[in-house]
Design a protein around this motif. Structure first.
Motif, mmCIF file in Angstrom:
data_model
loop_
_atom_site.group_PDB
_atom_site.id
_atom_site.type_symbol
_atom_site.label_atom_id
_atom_site.label_comp_id
_atom_site.label_asym_id
_atom_site.label_seq_id
_atom_site.Cartn_x
_atom_site.Cartn_y
_atom_site.Cartn_z
ATOM 1 N N GLN A 96 2.309 -3.826 -6.485
ATOM 2 C CA GLN A 96 3.456 -3.505 -7.329
ATOM 3 C C GLN A 96 3.646 -4.511 -8.470
ATOM 4 N N SER A 138 -0.743 -8.003 -9.287
ATOM 5 C CA SER A 138 -1.670 -7.034 -8.684
ATOM 6 C C SER A 138 -3.063 -7.289 -9.256
ATOM 7 N N TYR A 142 -4.893 0.010 -6.965
ATOM 8 C CA TYR A 142 -5.428 0.521 -5.704
ATOM 9 C C TYR A 142 -4.804 -0.327 -4.615
ATOM 10 N N THR A 145 -6.046 -3.879 2.124
ATOM 11 C CA THR A 145 -5.400 -4.101 3.426
ATOM 12 C C THR A 145 -4.610 -5.409 3.443
ATOM 13 N N GLY A 146 -4.942 -6.327 2.544
ATOM 14 C CA GLY A 146 -4.247 -7.613 2.556
ATOM 15 C C GLY A 146 -4.362 -8.322 1.221
ATOM 16 N N GLY A 147 -3.587 -9.394 1.055
ATOM 17 C CA GLY A 147 -3.565 -10.128 -0.213
ATOM 18 C C GLY A 147 -4.632 -11.210 -0.320
HETATM 19 N N1 SAM Z 1 3.072 -0.912 1.290
HETATM 20 C C1 SAM Z 1 2.635 -1.679 0.161
HETATM 21 C C2 SAM Z 1 2.867 -0.871 -1.121
HETATM 22 O O1 SAM Z 1 2.737 0.344 -1.093
HETATM 23 O O2 SAM Z 1 3.159 -1.494 -2.157
HETATM 24 C C3 SAM Z 1 1.161 -2.021 0.251
HETATM 25 C C4 SAM Z 1 0.871 -2.992 1.336
HETATM 26 S S1 SAM Z 1 -0.837 -3.433 1.400
HETATM 27 C C5 SAM Z 1 -1.435 -2.322 2.586
HETATM 28 C C6 SAM Z 1 -0.821 -4.953 2.257
HETATM 29 C C7 SAM Z 1 -0.870 -6.194 1.370
HETATM 30 O O3 SAM Z 1 -2.094 -6.192 0.643
HETATM 31 C C8 SAM Z 1 0.208 -6.331 0.322
HETATM 32 O O4 SAM Z 1 1.371 -6.894 0.860
HETATM 33 C C9 SAM Z 1 -0.444 -7.219 -0.706
HETATM 34 O O5 SAM Z 1 -0.267 -8.591 -0.393
HETATM 35 C C10 SAM Z 1 -1.920 -6.857 -0.592
HETATM 36 N N2 SAM Z 1 -2.425 -5.972 -1.656
HETATM 37 C C11 SAM Z 1 -2.840 -4.678 -1.482
HETATM 38 N N3 SAM Z 1 -3.282 -4.159 -2.626
HETATM 39 C C12 SAM Z 1 -3.164 -5.113 -3.565
HETATM 40 C C13 SAM Z 1 -3.450 -5.170 -4.960
HETATM 41 N N4 SAM Z 1 -3.942 -4.130 -5.622
HETATM 42 N N5 SAM Z 1 -3.215 -6.326 -5.617
HETATM 43 C C14 SAM Z 1 -2.703 -7.383 -4.964
HETATM 44 N N6 SAM Z 1 -2.397 -7.389 -3.652
HETATM 45 C C15 SAM Z 1 -2.621 -6.276 -2.951
#
Ligand code: SAM
Length: 254
Positions: A96, A138, A142, A145-147
């Motif tokens: 986001q 970001s 896309y 699974t994690g940051g």
């Molecule tokens: N539910 C969240 C949403 O829809 O915004 C997504 C959570 S994601 C499965 C889990 C974590 O992966 C996030 O908290 C973030 O730290 C990281 N992450 C996933 N995609 C990312 C991206 N494109 N850029 C940066 N961090 C990302």
């Protein structure tokens, strides 16, 4: 520069960043990477850091308190080391956030310390984010699974801007996104490969002509591959003249 990564998977970031150029820079004390395990700040005997979201819905959420505890420990140790009272920048890696760019990397490279917060599962309880995060970043549109991978991307891009990290200091200067243009093509030995000859100008030894050719190739490549960048590129009168010629050529061939 000191990077502090708040994560549930410290070994993932340390193994990744401990290799190659960033690993060498760490060994040479040009930068440090501390991976803080958020689980160490769990306040229950099972070391749980996630729970169900209020209101229902799929997935689990990271709880506020362990994230806050990890952040506080890092912030306190930074303040103890530097003697400075101000808050350290905290980047939450999130789909986001604003999209990471070379100019963000340049901005982060000015910090002495940078805290990177990695989410997992469905993310992190909003209340702790409101309290500690200064930047939402970001790495593209896309969902991962994690940051951890995004945090490694940021550490890598910022590290190579720190003087001494790249052996050749000029190589960080003349690269894609300099002046908002893509870099020109490169060639190395042999002179002919698969019947393809290295552009003769690069063998001429004429420095000014080589520079002119490279600049034109940069403009051409940016126009072909990333025309959106041209809008905000830093261009000389000569660049504009060359682009006009290129665009005219493109129209004529349509
Ligand atoms: N539910 C969240 C949403 O829809 O915004 C997504 C959570 S994601 C499965 C889990 C974590 O992966 C996030 O908290 C973030 O730290 C990281 N992450 C996933 N995609 C990312 C991206 N494109 N850029 C940066 N961090 C990302």
């Amino acid at each position: 520069m000191h990077f502090h990564i708040l994560t549930l998977f410290p070994e993932m970031v340390l193994n990744g960043l401990g290799t190659s150029i960033t690993g060498r820079a760490m060994a040479n004390n040009l930068l440090s990477v501390e991976a803080v395990n958020i689980r160490d700040y769990a306040n229950n005997k099972h070391n749980r850091v996630d729970d169900y979201p209020y209101g229902g819905g799929a997935g689990m959420l990271m709880q506020a308190e362990p994230v806050y505890g990890a952040y506080r420990a890092v912030e306190d140790s930074i303040q103890e080391r530097t003697g400075k009272e101000g808050r350290t920048r905290v980047v939450y890696l999130s789909p986001q956030g604003g999209t990471f760019s070379q100019s963000m990397a340049e901005e982060f490279a000015k910090e002495e310390d940078l805290i990177l917060l990695c989410g997992h599962y469905e993310g992190i309880d909003e209340r702790v984010l409101e309290e500690i995060v200064t930047d939402y970043v970001s790495i593209g549109d896309y969902v991962l699974t994690g940051g951890e991978l995004p945090a490694m991307v940021i550490v890598d891009a910022v590290s190579r801007l720190i003087p001494g990290v790249l052996h050749n200091d000029t190589s960080a200067e003349f690269e894609s996104f300099q002046d908002n243009l893509l870099e020109y093509p490169h060639y190395t030995r042999p002179e002919i490969w698969h019947d393809k000859q290295v552009p003769p100008i690069l063998l001429s030894g004429h420095h000014a002509n080589v520079e002119k050719w490279r600049r034109e190739q940069s403009l051409k490549r940016t126009l072909e591959r990333r025309p959106d960048l041209i809008e905000t590129a830093i261009l000389s009168k000569e660049d504009e003249k060359y682009l006009k010629k290129l665009k005219k050529g493109l129209h004529e061939s349509e």
